[in-house]
Scaffold this motif. Sequence first.
Motif, PDB file in Angstrom:
ATOM      1  N   SER B  77      19.276  31.532  -8.511  1.00  0.00           N
ATOM      2  CA  SER B  77      19.755  32.038 -10.024  1.00  0.00           C
ATOM      3  C   SER B  77      21.138  31.691 -10.267  1.00  0.00           C
ATOM      4  O   SER B  77      21.488  31.761 -11.394  1.00  0.00           O
ATOM      5  CB  SER B  77      19.903  33.578  -9.907  1.00  0.00           C
ATOM      6  OG  SER B  77      20.944  34.031  -8.762  1.00  0.00           O
ATOM      7  N   GLU B 340      10.015  30.131 -12.866  1.00  0.00           N
ATOM      8  CA  GLU B 340      10.203  31.432 -13.790  1.00  0.00           C
ATOM      9  C   GLU B 340       9.777  32.523 -12.532  1.00  0.00           C
ATOM     10  O   GLU B 340       9.328  32.170 -11.529  1.00  0.00           O
ATOM     11  CB  GLU B 340       9.240  31.496 -15.003  1.00  0.00           C
ATOM     12  CG  GLU B 340       9.944  30.774 -15.954  1.00  0.00           C
ATOM     13  CD  GLU B 340      11.387  30.866 -16.220  1.00  0.00           C
ATOM     14  OE1 GLU B 340      11.833  32.090 -16.123  1.00  0.00           O
ATOM     15  OE2 GLU B 340      12.142  29.872 -16.062  1.00  0.00           O
ATOM     16  N   ASP B 341      10.528  33.515 -12.795  1.00  0.00           N
ATOM     17  CA  ASP B 341      10.457  34.595 -11.781  1.00  0.00           C
ATOM     18  C   ASP B 341      10.015  36.005 -12.574  1.00  0.00           C
ATOM     19  O   ASP B 341       9.833  37.010 -11.986  1.00  0.00           O
ATOM     20  CB  ASP B 341      11.728  34.958 -11.054  1.00  0.00           C
ATOM     21  CG  ASP B 341      11.669  35.882 -10.184  1.00  0.00           C
ATOM     22  OD1 ASP B 341      10.809  36.024  -9.371  1.00  0.00           O
ATOM     23  OD2 ASP B 341      12.814  36.740 -10.189  1.00  0.00           O
ATOM     24  N   SER B 415      12.701  39.154 -14.549  1.00  0.00           N
ATOM     25  CA  SER B 415      13.220  38.484 -13.158  1.00  0.00           C
ATOM     26  C   SER B 415      12.359  39.562 -11.954  1.00  0.00           C
ATOM     27  O   SER B 415      12.863  40.851 -12.214  1.00  0.00           O
ATOM     28  CB  SER B 415      14.480  38.557 -12.609  1.00  0.00           C
ATOM     29  OG  SER B 415      14.552  37.974 -11.610  1.00  0.00           O
ATOM     30  N   HIS B 418      14.302  37.102  -8.148  1.00  0.00           N
ATOM     31  CA  HIS B 418      15.608  36.082  -7.821  1.00  0.00           C
ATOM     32  C   HIS B 418      16.767  36.624  -8.296  1.00  0.00           C
ATOM     33  O   HIS B 418      18.020  35.983  -8.225  1.00  0.00           O
ATOM     34  CB  HIS B 418      15.063  34.683  -8.695  1.00  0.00           C
ATOM     35  CG  HIS B 418      14.063  34.074  -8.179  1.00  0.00           C
ATOM     36  ND1 HIS B 418      13.486  33.039  -8.763  1.00  0.00           N
ATOM     37  CD2 HIS B 418      13.242  34.225  -6.776  1.00  0.00           C
ATOM     38  CE1 HIS B 418      12.380  32.559  -7.989  1.00  0.00           C
ATOM     39  NE2 HIS B 418      12.432  33.396  -6.956  1.00  0.00           N
ATOM     40  N   LYS B 424      19.245  33.211 -15.654  1.00  0.00           N
ATOM     41  CA  LYS B 424      18.463  33.773 -16.679  1.00  0.00           C
ATOM     42  C   LYS B 424      19.350  34.539 -17.705  1.00  0.00           C
ATOM     43  O   LYS B 424      18.740  35.428 -18.504  1.00  0.00           O
ATOM     44  CB  LYS B 424      17.384  34.888 -15.981  1.00  0.00           C
ATOM     45  CG  LYS B 424      16.589  34.352 -14.918  1.00  0.00           C
ATOM     46  CD  LYS B 424      15.318  33.817 -15.343  1.00  0.00           C
ATOM     47  CE  LYS B 424      14.360  33.102 -14.072  1.00  0.00           C
ATOM     48  NZ  LYS B 424      14.652  31.907 -13.877  1.00  0.00           N
TER      49      LYS B 424
END
Lengths: 423, 460
Positions: B77, B340-341, B415, B418, B424
């Motif tokens: 991240s 992406e999370d 998220s 992460h 983000k």
Amino acid sequence: MKDLKELKKIEQFSDQCMKCGFCSFFCPVYQEEKMETSVARGKNFLIKEVLAGRQEFTPEMGDIIGKCLLCKRCAANCPSKTQIDRVVVGARAQMVKEKGLGAIKNFAFRKVMANRKAFGKYARLMQKFQWMMPTTEGKIKHLPDFVKGLGKRNFPALSKTFLRDQVKPVYKPQNGQQAKMRVGFFMGCAMDFVYPELGLKIIDFLTRHGVEVVVPEDQNCCGAAIYFSGDLETGRMLADLNIKAYKDLNVDYIVTGCGTCSSTLKDYQKYLPDNEDQLQRYTEFEKKIKDSTEFIIDILKVPPEEFKLKKEFEGKTATWHDPCHLIRYQNIKDQPRAILKALKGLKFVEMPNADLCCGMGGSFSVYHYDLTKKIALKKMDGIKATGADIVVTACPGCMINLLDNVLLNKMPQKVHHLLELVE
Amino acid sequence: MLKESVISELQKIVGKDNVLTAPEALKAYSYDGTTSWIHEPDAVVFPTTTDEVSRIMKLANAEKIPVTPRGGGTNVSGGSVPWLGGIVMTMTKFNKILRVDKENLTATVEPGVVLQDLTMRLAKDGLFFPPDPQSFLGATMGGIISENAGGPAGVKYGVTKQYILGIEVVLANGDIIHLGGRTLKNVVGYDLLHIFISGEGTLGVITKAELKLNPLPQARKTLCVVYDDVAVAGEGVFRVLENGVIPCKIEMIDNWVINRIEEMMPIGLPKDADACLLFEVDGMPEVVEKEAEKIAEITKKYGAKEARIAPNQDEANKYWLARRAGFAAVFGKAKQVFAEDVTVPRGNIPAFIKKIREIAKTFDVEIVVLGHAGDGNLHPAVLTDPANKDHYERALKAVDAIIESAAVEFGGVLSGEHGIGLEKKKFMRKVTEPAVINMMKGIKALIDPNNIMNPGKIWE
């Protein structure tokens, strides 16, 4: 723009790293130092910085790329299969190109090791003076304290007669057998100067199993310490000399009892080529190279019942140390175990982390002896856990380091080459 | 640049060898597991005791120097990147397992303990720490707690926050506090413990943790379930759960990933399958047998083409190795990957997957799915190349669309495991109420008035 030729060659491998950091778990150096500069990810990042023109080969950078055992444990476990060994060797080569080798390595690699006669001469000189070295036990010497750089380490004595002075050019198969095949024997420096009996033993084993063995006089050092330190030029010179030495002998294979030598000879094609011609010749050469354990099991296919344990090892417990150059450089791990398990009267016990590097790393142990000892300590813990009487391996480099550390840790184990156990 | 006097103070606290200022070392602490978040610190320090951490914080607070705590640096991240320079406080040498308490099923650890080392140690006593971030080979406990990490086992066992009983924290001013405790139940005032878990190192430095453990399950079974339609696979996830089996892992690999795995290490995954679900059940031997059969039955009833129960551990290991290789396969195939999370409620997985496919079509980019389907944490990954400007722009738009649809349309979150960090940050405001952001700011100002703890992250 600077000429980054050697680095450009490995750029594609360097790009493979996705910075996950999993290498940290497998790196013996990181496990001791716990610093990002010790581990593959950190080294690779900095090497990429050099490629990007943002980092020079400073002395610190030299230390960082020097502090790698090239044990390939990280590479073997890398999710994106980054060949960090090639990246590190490439960076060392680039550094040698820009900064030179330094006086000590220049002398050792180019004036001594690259020249068989000179190497023999210097070894003989050392042999004459080795009475000055205190004896630890039997034939084991330790370097006196005044050789500060090397620390107080135990060392097997140099042999009175080197292997090259004892071998014949050709050995026919024993007992009048028809020759199954003809192989060239590659002795390697350690077997030549320190373990000549082992060399003769391997030749004896091969000829007893119907192999004709030739031992060319003009064979040289394999070049491991040299090209892994980045001196590709001398490495190529040795490669060419060795290829020439076996060229007209019409041999089916070239066999060596040293795990590092077999891997080094095989890998000329990986680390050394500078042009297509070299790539082709080195690749051709690779096909002939066999480690002794690999040759005996995979090519000769000696059946288990034909391995007889030497009397003195009767009833002993043995454990096996995987040399990095066998298990990871050549994927040889089952063959030596097959031999050990075939030896009736010997108890074989696996040690925990058998594949862990012993900490030698060639010239690594000269420059980072304290780290070598710390890394070896983990190996020693594994050995202790087995309760074995003997530690068996198939690389004289490992043998020298294991011996030193067994003695340093006052352990009872003896260190042997696998083929020393075989009658 | 730090003042000479600060460097020499730091050296006094942790010893000369534990303060790095060489340009090469600073570069080596400028990154984490992400592709492009890079910023160098001015110094790297390696404390080994709480007292050392406290003295470093006092010094940094007095001099208003940013401090970024860092463990293995495996996070994805940007969380451990020292965005405003200053000190990187590396915990890798502060790494003892202090106690394993079999009676209470707890362990006490220092922040630099690597999860895999802990796992191996606990196994000796037949115990385990259930959260399983897939960076376990390098991830350290301090980071795992600070990021509230999770992994495949989240579907049955939950995430890190459910396994932290208490922590010791050094605050920005050097004060040492203890939150939580050693008991399972604890309702003494505000639950401040959980502000620090997932605080991403912006509130303080965790120097010790009390972990809740589970006994190691006696048996495991793995299934590979094959689907012709990835959305039907998505449905398979909640059908299994609603029919009464809670597997410890449900992982999804889509057609693209299956084919990359088969290129890298052929293990016989069906290349024409639109998706596979990998299930693992754990528990008593008799129970896992039954549960595996039940999963095969349910998945087939709800549209699976084939359900293969791995007959032995070797085959099971092969599937899980492939799953792990999938991650590398994705990253190896593109210059840049936006992994992406986003996480959606499980019931919305099929609809969300359909949406991802639409987005890929709309923006003409490759989007692959290999994620923790069991908890809706799907990890859609957009593949692109920054050198191809047009493609890169489209990829960015696709990422926006994914986040927008997951977080808004499907009631999910930005998220799952992460954290926000740097990666983000730009989406944080979009999906969070202003009042909530203000509350976070207020908490930060209260605990770290000089804003020296890992500044530049989350909402900043």
